[in-house]
Design an enzyme around this catalytic site. Structure first.
Site, PDB file in Angstrom:
ATOM      1  N   PRO A  87       0.747  -0.847   0.084  1.00 31.65           N
ATOM      2  CA  PRO A  87       0.059   0.234   0.579  1.00 31.65           C
ATOM      3  C   PRO A  87       0.898   1.436  -0.479  1.00 31.65           C
ATOM      4  O   PRO A  87       0.317   2.354  -0.316  1.00 31.65           O
ATOM      5  CB  PRO A  87      -0.678  -0.352   1.259  1.00 31.65           C
ATOM      6  CG  PRO A  87      -1.071  -1.930   1.599  1.00 31.65           C
ATOM      7  CD  PRO A  87       0.788  -2.098   0.955  1.00 31.65           C
ATOM      8  N   GLU A 119      16.230  10.601 -19.748  1.00 32.91           N
ATOM      9  CA  GLU A 119      17.554  10.094 -20.110  1.00 32.91           C
ATOM     10  C   GLU A 119      17.088   8.266 -19.854  1.00 32.91           C
ATOM     11  O   GLU A 119      16.268   8.236 -18.716  1.00 32.91           O
ATOM     12  CB  GLU A 119      18.567  10.863 -19.322  1.00 32.91           C
ATOM     13  CG  GLU A 119      19.195  10.448 -19.194  1.00 32.91           C
ATOM     14  CD  GLU A 119      20.350  10.506 -18.175  1.00 32.91           C
ATOM     15  OE1 GLU A 119      21.969  10.790 -18.379  1.00 32.91           O
ATOM     16  OE2 GLU A 119      20.564  11.418 -17.159  1.00 32.91           O
TER      17      GLU A 119
END
Lengths: 233, 233
Positions: A87, A119
């Site tokens: 969670p 990148e």
DNA sequence: TCAAAAGTGTTTACCATACACCCATGT
DNA sequence: ACATGGGTGTATGGTAAACACTTTTGA
């Protein structure tokens, strides 16, 4: 969805697909493809390529699409590793990700970034930068899966060009397993299966004795499988 | 979620967790626990126990909770198999499910149904009724995973009571692998690891010669693992 | 005494492992 | 000529696989 009479009313997590992309490089061992995140959270940090799954899109397809968008790669193999859903794994809220293992041949030219990725770059799998989310965990599991799989299926070949030398193949196994192998034993074992065929051409790897080139014989491998013989290397 | 500044705006699939619960029964081979669906879709059809994951709940926890609610079982082992997300796998719309493999000792008393399940029952794994959703696929994958895992980790013990005979253990392996094993070879192999300890009591299995009871020695197994010896049976 | 499962050893064939030297080429 | 990786065979030990009979009990 909303037109469907059975549409669920439960709260829903977000769903992403991430790819752990490995390649090998001569003398450099196992390499991992990472992108630098262009958006929040973890902007500027290195992470696995991946992103949101569309509502009408298969999980594999989503992983492939995201990988293509962010890095331009089309893996020879893409297998599911599993679902990661703690969670608290994403600061934005509940996000489940499905992780995939991908194997590619590393091209000579550098990788480019793309959508959502400033990148993209290869890293040695043993020297990774700090990673976003729980991606370090996914990568650990991917390496374990690779180690197991490469011993039972000829997936090492996905990391090589169609024509390759036995030394190259051995390097792939050594990179994936993280251990050196005996040259003579490796050759005996792999040739015994009769799934590699010699190519009549040879090749010069530079300035040593030229090495015999081989190609994978897919038909022979299928035949083996039908006989119930399991490839173990 | 909505308080979080980074909350995603993408459309979201629903998320469920399903359990493939195996047990073994003397002389009856591998058994699978199914429930009869109490709600749409597939009302009245047999299906795997499972249900929706809560937004603050871990995937494992959700699988355990649903299993408990629908069948009352607490598995000794619960491992993730993977995510299933074909866009058309649920007629209500996009629903991803995370499948889990669970192993339990089959109790003597019949199973009860529960929330969302009219009825729960054991079926021989080789004679299953028609199943809801893509559950037949999840079960196939679960069996493959069981076959692989049982040979590398002593998970067969999760299917037996604490004290068991070697014949019972062999039956478990035969059920999981779907093949008969040689009694003498099986005993040699499994005893060589020194992870079973003889219990001094014996037991009468009815009206044959009484069999030696054994228990799993978890400490000895941990020691083996530390030595890097892999259990392979 | 019979039925039913428990228990027990040996032989064989294969395979994994360990190990060291010569070969073909480019410089 | 030499440096570099390519290529090859054998001996040994361990283990998986095949195989059948005796033992112990309850009925």
């Amino acid at each position: 969805m909303s037109a469907n009479p059975y549409c669920y009313k439960y709260p829903r997590p977000a769903l992403t697909a991430d790819c752990v992309v490995f390649a090998t490089a001569e003398d450099e061992g196992l390499q991992l493809l990472l992108i630098r995140r262009g958006g929040e959270p973890f902007r500027g940090q290195w992470a696995l390529p991946g992103g949101f799954v569309n509502m009408d899109e298969d999980l594999h397809a989503a992983a492939l699409r995201e990988l293509e968008e962010e890095t331009g790669f089309h893996p020879a193999r893409l297998e599911q590793i599993g679902a990661y859903g703690r969670p608290d794994r994403d600061p934005r809220g509940r996000v489940i990700t499905i992780a995939f293992l991908a194997l590619v041949r590393r091209p000579d030219d550098p990788v480019r970034g793309g959508t959502d990725a400033e990148e993209a770059a290869w890293f040695p799998a043993d020297q990774l930068p700090p990673l976003a989310f729980d991606h370090a965990l996914l990568i650990e599991d991917a390496r374990a899966m690779l180690r197991q799989r490469i011993r039972r299926e000829p997936i090492g070949l996905d990391l090589l060009p169609q024509a390759f030398t036995l030394s190259q193949l051995q390097s792939v196994y050594e990179a994936a397993l993280g251990a050196p192998l005996d040259k003579r034993n490796f050759r005996k074992k792999i040739l015994r299966f009769d799934v590699l065929k010699e190519l009549t051409g040879r090749r010069q790897t530079g300035h040593q004795r030229p090495a015999q080139l081989y190609a994978f014989d897919r038909a022979a491998y299928k035949r083996l499988q039908k006989q119930g013989i399991d490839f173990e290397c």
